[in-house]
Design an enzyme around this catalytic site. Sequence first.
Site, mmCIF file in Angstrom:
data_model
loop_
_atom_site.group_PDB
_atom_site.id
_atom_site.type_symbol
_atom_site.label_atom_id
_atom_site.label_comp_id
_atom_site.label_asym_id
_atom_site.label_seq_id
_atom_site.Cartn_x
_atom_site.Cartn_y
_atom_site.Cartn_z
ATOM 1 N N HIS A 67 13.529 63.672 50.276
ATOM 2 C CA HIS A 67 12.590 63.810 51.386
ATOM 3 C C HIS A 67 13.413 64.832 52.467
ATOM 4 O O HIS A 67 14.346 65.118 52.056
ATOM 5 C CB HIS A 67 12.514 62.615 52.423
ATOM 6 N N CYS A 181 19.548 57.270 60.083
ATOM 7 C CA CYS A 181 20.000 58.079 58.737
ATOM 8 C C CYS A 181 19.619 59.538 59.540
ATOM 9 O O CYS A 181 18.868 59.618 60.492
ATOM 10 C CB CYS A 181 19.177 57.881 57.789
#
Length: 639
Positions: A67, A181
């Site tokens: 991603h 994250c």
Amino acid sequence: MKITELLKKDTIIIDLKSKSKPEVINELVNKLNTAGRLNDKEEYKKAILKREEQFSTGIGDGIAIPHAKTAAVKIPALAFGRSKAGIDYDSLDGNNAHIFFMIAASEGAHNDHLDTLSRLSSMLMNEEFRKKLMDAKTAEDILTLIDKEEQSYLAAQEVENEEIKEEVKEEKGLVLAVTACPTGIAHTYMAADALKNKAKEMGVGIKVETCGSTGVKNRLKDEDIAKASAIIVAADKQVEMARFEGKKVIQVPVVQGIKKSEELINRAVKGDAPVYHHSGNSDKDSTDKGGRTGFYKHLMSGVSNMLPFVVGGGILIAICFMFGIKAFDPNDPSFNPVAKLLMDIGGGNAFFLMIPVLAGFIGMSIADRPGFAPAMVGGLIAANNGAGFLGGLIAGFLGGYVVVMLKKAFDKLPQSVEGIKPVLLYPLFGILITGAIMFLLVVNPVKAINLGLQNWLSSMGTANKVLLGLVLGGMMAVDMGGPINKAAFTFGIAMISAGNYYPHAAIMAGGMVPPLGIAIATTIFRNRFTKQERESGITNYIMGASFITEGAIPFAAADPGRVIPSAIVGSAVAGALTMAFNVTLPAPHGGLFVIFITNHPWLYLLAILIGSVVTALMLGILKKPVEAEDRAKLVLETK
């Protein structure tokens, strides 16, 4: 927003043709691009690969979620790919990935887009859902399956949200967690769900705060923090830590929240964690993920932020020298205006900034933003007054701790002046005190030390120089990018700034040998390495040539007892030979690309080659052949 509003038939690949990680990334990127979801295919791919460099998005259980959030995305979208055979994606559990969701988030993505993407990440934690995705026959089946699973997930979330409003059931105590994250899209929510699901299974009360792209959700309350047995912080970016003062805190990378949820919860319930004490300097703990503290942490902050100036400026200086060692000097017969331009940019500005930047970021690591300006000014004083690299180091720590002292001193001031502390009081008194100490107490003694060290190195006999080269070269391979490696590199930079170019030649040679030696070993002694290691060996040719010692780390981690000694011996030999050959290197970085600006390029290349061959031969002797099964595969591959 539903997931199927982002995932469409034209971004689904039922049977991937790819056989490797780079191929599957290319195939999914091309699918998004062909479907018109991207502005710039190459930029999006770069963003995906940059994310993979942080740690693999192959999260295990047969799933990979590459991603990126970037302006190269025209329309937020999802691509789905499936491989029945499986693809080696460097997954956390070592198994092949079968299901791939590539997330394309635009830089200005709305919160509802990001919420939808995080929902998908959480849904993939369901093993039954993953099995159904593997069994689906068509793209329509995939979309229908996702819609049904999403409805079930949302219904379950409503129930869970109602439960959160009530007091958490505390059969075995209350555990709190924070997950975060870097991109805040996938791993943040997967870690949160893994922890919640495992806690429910274990009968442990838990509350999880997520720090994702849409901001903080389910923020932990003060009363919960007060009664929690421990707090798990599974994060790879900065989170609020001051609120956990005096509590037992377990700090781990976010992936451990996904893969080691049971272990972390057990530790939290038992109180098996250090008591956290907030330094008051930042929202990060003073202990990093690797367990390094204090001096080294602050030094590495300065060195890592300094490196772009060293690399960029140093290579520009190296290119300048290709026109002639004095080609930048208008008074020299070899003068070239292009060489002068390169030297002005690389040496006069970028390279000149390295000491102030080093000092500034050391100060910032110690005292947060208020420490940056005093430390950077101190570094500039060191650079302008002959104190050099050592003076810059002292300035960084001095500026940082001066501000820490000021924070304590000003803590007693009225609350009404709180707003002017960072914009007036800290910079004014911080710069004044740091600057005064640098001028009055630091500059002259450090300048004398630098001159003494320079004279000592210049007076060294050949035998002593070879010994120094042996030590410096070997240091580069001991921990391959760790504190010993960085200590040698830092010393080399200091010597370049002092005008002695011998040590850094040994240091760069020593840093190039581990990846090059391993690459040669994987080519010559193929039966000593697995297929994956042989493929990585090819990459190490490039990394070694580019002076990126860290390329050897995966091999060292897998077999430290054989790889590290082999690398140290080869690097030490290369470092000693450069000194024996009297090689000088005025560029601080660049690997093979700057060899021809040395005074003896062919001898330098020979020293590196000999050291690399020594490492390769030692690996060939010390490492055992791969297991019989792998040998059988090797025979089939070579036919």
